[in-house]
Design a protein around this motif. Sequence first.
Motif, PDB file in Angstrom:
ATOM      1  N   THR A  77       0.834  -1.201   0.000  1.00  0.00           N
ATOM      2  CA  THR A  77       0.000   0.000   0.000  1.00  0.00           C
ATOM      3  C   THR A  77       0.867   1.249   0.000  1.00  0.00           C
ATOM      4  O   THR A  77       0.604   2.212  -0.734  1.00  0.00           O
ATOM      5  N   TYR A  78       1.916   1.256   0.812  1.00  0.00           N
ATOM      6  CA  TYR A  78       2.845   2.389   0.834  1.00  0.00           C
ATOM      7  C   TYR A  78       3.522   2.570  -0.529  1.00  0.00           C
ATOM      8  O   TYR A  78       3.699   3.700  -0.999  1.00  0.00           O
ATOM      9  N   LEU A  79       3.936   1.450  -1.169  1.00  0.00           N
ATOM     10  CA  LEU A  79       4.587   1.530  -2.475  1.00  0.00           C
ATOM     11  C   LEU A  79       3.643   2.080  -3.538  1.00  0.00           C
ATOM     12  O   LEU A  79       4.054   2.874  -4.395  1.00  0.00           O
ATOM     13  N   CYS A  80       2.393   1.651  -3.490  1.00  0.00           N
ATOM     14  CA  CYS A  80       1.418   2.165  -4.456  1.00  0.00           C
ATOM     15  C   CYS A  80       1.228   3.670  -4.265  1.00  0.00           C
ATOM     16  O   CYS A  80       1.099   4.419  -5.244  1.00  0.00           O
ATOM     17  N   GLY A  81       1.207   4.112  -3.013  1.00  0.00           N
ATOM     18  CA  GLY A  81       1.119   5.541  -2.762  1.00  0.00           C
ATOM     19  C   GLY A  81       2.354   6.269  -3.267  1.00  0.00           C
ATOM     20  O   GLY A  81       2.263   7.347  -3.857  1.00  0.00           O
ATOM     21  N   PHE A  82       3.533   5.677  -3.059  1.00  0.00           N
ATOM     22  CA  PHE A  82       4.804   6.271  -3.497  1.00  0.00           C
ATOM     23  C   PHE A  82       4.804   6.529  -5.004  1.00  0.00           C
ATOM     24  O   PHE A  82       5.134   7.628  -5.460  1.00  0.00           O
ATOM     25  N   PHE A  83       4.426   5.516  -5.783  1.00  0.00           N
ATOM     26  CA  PHE A  83       4.513   5.648  -7.236  1.00  0.00           C
ATOM     27  C   PHE A  83       3.299   6.341  -7.856  1.00  0.00           C
ATOM     28  O   PHE A  83       3.433   7.007  -8.884  1.00  0.00           O
ATOM     29  N   SER A  84       2.131   6.226  -7.241  1.00  0.00           N
ATOM     30  CA  SER A  84       0.928   6.746  -7.892  1.00  0.00           C
ATOM     31  C   SER A  84       0.851   8.264  -7.853  1.00  0.00           C
ATOM     32  O   SER A  84       0.646   8.912  -8.895  1.00  0.00           O
ATOM     33  N   LEU A  85       1.041   8.878  -6.674  1.00  0.00           N
ATOM     34  CA  LEU A  85       0.946  10.332  -6.604  1.00  0.00           C
ATOM     35  C   LEU A  85       2.099  11.000  -7.346  1.00  0.00           C
ATOM     36  O   LEU A  85       1.923  12.028  -7.999  1.00  0.00           O
ATOM     37  N   SER A  86       3.293  10.411  -7.263  1.00  0.00           N
ATOM     38  CA  SER A  86       4.439  10.995  -7.965  1.00  0.00           C
ATOM     39  C   SER A  86       4.251  10.914  -9.473  1.00  0.00           C
ATOM     40  O   SER A  86       4.655  11.825 -10.206  1.00  0.00           O
ATOM     41  N   LEU A  87       3.622   9.839  -9.964  1.00  0.00           N
ATOM     42  CA  LEU A  87       3.333   9.753 -11.396  1.00  0.00           C
ATOM     43  C   LEU A  87       2.305  10.798 -11.796  1.00  0.00           C
ATOM     44  O   LEU A  87       2.423  11.444 -12.855  1.00  0.00           O
ATOM     45  N   LEU A  88       1.296  10.985 -10.959  1.00  0.00           N
ATOM     46  CA  LEU A  88       0.286  12.008 -11.229  1.00  0.00           C
ATOM     47  C   LEU A  88       0.944  13.383 -11.321  1.00  0.00           C
ATOM     48  O   LEU A  88       0.618  14.201 -12.195  1.00  0.00           O
ATOM     49  N   GLN A  89       1.923  13.630 -10.468  1.00  0.00           N
ATOM     50  CA  GLN A  89       2.608  14.923 -10.477  1.00  0.00           C
ATOM     51  C   GLN A  89       3.540  15.059 -11.677  1.00  0.00           C
ATOM     52  O   GLN A  89       3.642  16.134 -12.271  1.00  0.00           O
ATOM     53  N   MET A  90       4.213  13.981 -12.044  1.00  0.00           N
ATOM     54  CA  MET A  90       5.069  14.030 -13.225  1.00  0.00           C
ATOM     55  C   MET A  90       4.257  14.316 -14.476  1.00  0.00           C
ATOM     56  O   MET A  90       4.672  15.088 -15.347  1.00  0.00           O
ATOM     57  N   ALA A  91       3.085  13.687 -14.582  1.00  0.00           N
ATOM     58  CA  ALA A  91       2.227  13.931 -15.735  1.00  0.00           C
ATOM     59  C   ALA A  91       1.798  15.385 -15.803  1.00  0.00           C
ATOM     60  O   ALA A  91       1.698  15.975 -16.893  1.00  0.00           O
ATOM     61  N   ALA A  92       1.550  15.983 -14.632  1.00  0.00           N
ATOM     62  CA  ALA A  92       1.159  17.390 -14.597  1.00  0.00           C
ATOM     63  C   ALA A  92       2.321  18.302 -14.970  1.00  0.00           C
ATOM     64  O   ALA A  92       2.172  19.240 -15.749  1.00  0.00           O
ATOM     65  N   LEU A  93       3.505  18.040 -14.422  1.00  0.00           N
ATOM     66  CA  LEU A  93       4.666  18.880 -14.681  1.00  0.00           C
ATOM     67  C   LEU A  93       5.130  18.766 -16.135  1.00  0.00           C
ATOM     68  O   LEU A  93       5.616  19.735 -16.723  1.00  0.00           O
ATOM     69  N   ALA A  94       4.968  17.588 -16.713  1.00  0.00           N
ATOM     70  CA  ALA A  94       5.399  17.381 -18.095  1.00  0.00           C
ATOM     71  C   ALA A  94       4.558  18.183 -19.085  1.00  0.00           C
ATOM     72  O   ALA A  94       5.050  18.551 -20.156  1.00  0.00           O
ATOM     73  N   THR A  95       3.298  18.466 -18.733  1.00  0.00           N
ATOM     74  CA  THR A  95       2.412  19.158 -19.669  1.00  0.00           C
ATOM     75  C   THR A  95       2.907  20.555 -20.023  1.00  0.00           C
ATOM     76  O   THR A  95       3.038  20.879 -21.213  1.00  0.00           O
ATOM     77  N   PRO A  96       3.203  21.443 -19.058  1.00  0.00           N
ATOM     78  CA  PRO A  96       3.731  22.755 -19.445  1.00  0.00           C
ATOM     79  C   PRO A  96       5.104  22.682 -20.095  1.00  0.00           C
ATOM     80  O   PRO A  96       5.430  23.510 -20.953  1.00  0.00           O
ATOM     81  N   LEU A  97       5.927  21.695 -19.711  1.00  0.00           N
ATOM     82  CA  LEU A  97       7.222  21.530 -20.368  1.00  0.00           C
ATOM     83  C   LEU A  97       7.037  21.122 -21.825  1.00  0.00           C
ATOM     84  O   LEU A  97       7.743  21.603 -22.720  1.00  0.00           O
TER      85      LEU A  97
END
Length: 393
Positions: free
Chosen positions: A4-24
Motif C-alpha cells: 500500500t505504501y509503495l502504491c502511494g509512493f509511485f501513484s501520486l508521484s506519477l500524477l505529479q510528473m504527468a502534470a509537470l510534463a504538460t507545461p514543459l
Amino acid sequence: MTATYLCGFFSLSLLQMAALATPLLGGAIGISAATLGIMAGARSLLPLAYSIHIGALMDVVGVRRIILIFSVLCALLPPLYPLTSSIPILVALQLLLGLASAIVWMAAQTAIARVSNGDTRYTSRFSFITVIGTVLAPLLLGFVWQAGGIWGGYGLMGLWGLLLTCSALLFVPRSATAGRGLRLGDFIPSPAVYRRGCALLLEPVAAFIMACSFLRLAAFGIVESFYPVLLQQNGHSPVLIGALVALANLASSPAALVAGWWVRVCRSERNALVASLAILIVSVTVVPVLGSVWLLGLSMTCFGFALGVSLPLLLTMLSRGIVPQEQGIAAGLRGTINRLAAFVLPVAMGLVAQVSGVGGSFWVVGGALLALLALVALLAARSAKSDRSGPAW
C-alpha cells in the motif's frame, strides 16, 4: 501494508510528473496559454466523470484489481506522447493518462483508509512515503527532460508506471475487501451510485472535507500548470523548476508527520485544515513578485509544509467520518471534487492569462481561492456550533 505504501509512493508521484510534463511539453512545441490550459485541464475531465463510479466499484471488486488495470495504462500511455505534435491527439492522450493516473492514486488512498481504521500513525506514514516519491519524481523528470527532452521525460514516466504495476502485483487485499471478479458492465456508470455519492454532501463534515479538497487541489493546480510557465518566462531552466517542485514536496514530507502537533496548535482538525489551506494559497499566489531563487525556494517550502500537513488531516477525517462500506464511494466523491478543481483551475487560469498575462493570473485566481476559503471556514464554524458529533468537527 508495504505494498500500500509503495502504491502511494509511485501513484501520486506519477500524477505529479504527468502534470509537470504538460507545461514543459507546451513550451517545447510552442502552444498558447489558452491551449495549454485546455491540455492541462483535459487530464481531469474523465476522472471528473468517472471517479465516483470507480470509487463505488472498488467497494465491490476490490482495490487491487482497480490498481492493476489502470497502472498498466500508466505504463503504456506516456511513451506515445513523443510520437505526435498534434494537439487533438495530445489532448486524447491527456484524457486517458489523466484518468489512469488519477484512479490509481484514488485507489491507493482508499487502501490506506481501509487498513488504517482512522489511526493517524498509518495515514501519516503513508503521506510521508508518498511525499518522498513526489520529491524524487520532479527532480528526476527535470534532469531527464534537460538531457533527453520529450523522449526522455515521457520515457521516465512510462518506467514509473511499470514500477507502479509491479507494486500493485504485491498488493494482498484483506479477505473482507477482496471483492468479486470484474464484469464488462462494471464500467458503465450507474446513476444510483452518483446519487449515493452526492448524498454524502448533505453531511456537514463530508461537505467540509470535499470543499477543502477542492481548494487544496486548486492551489496545487497552479503549480501543476502555470507555475512552470511563469518560471520559464523568467528564464529558469527545467532543472530548477523540477528542483523547486521537489523542494515543496521535500518540505511536505516531514510536515505530514506533524499533523497531530499542527492540530494541537490550531486546537481542532477543522482549524488546522483551514490554516494549512490559507498558507498553501498565499505562498503560491505571491510567486510573481519573488525575484530571487531564494525567495522562490522559501515560498515553495511554505507551500510544501501546508500541502504535507493537510493530506493526513483529510485522510483521517475521511476515515473517521465515513463508514468502511462507503469509503470507496467517498474516495470517489473526493476524487471527483479534486478532478473538478484540477480541470477548472488551469482552464480558467489560461483564459485569465490571455487577458492579464501569466503573472496577473496568479493574483486573480489566488484571490478568488482565498475568498472561497474564507466562505468555507465561516460556514463550517457556524455548522460546528450545532454539530458536536465527531472528533474532527
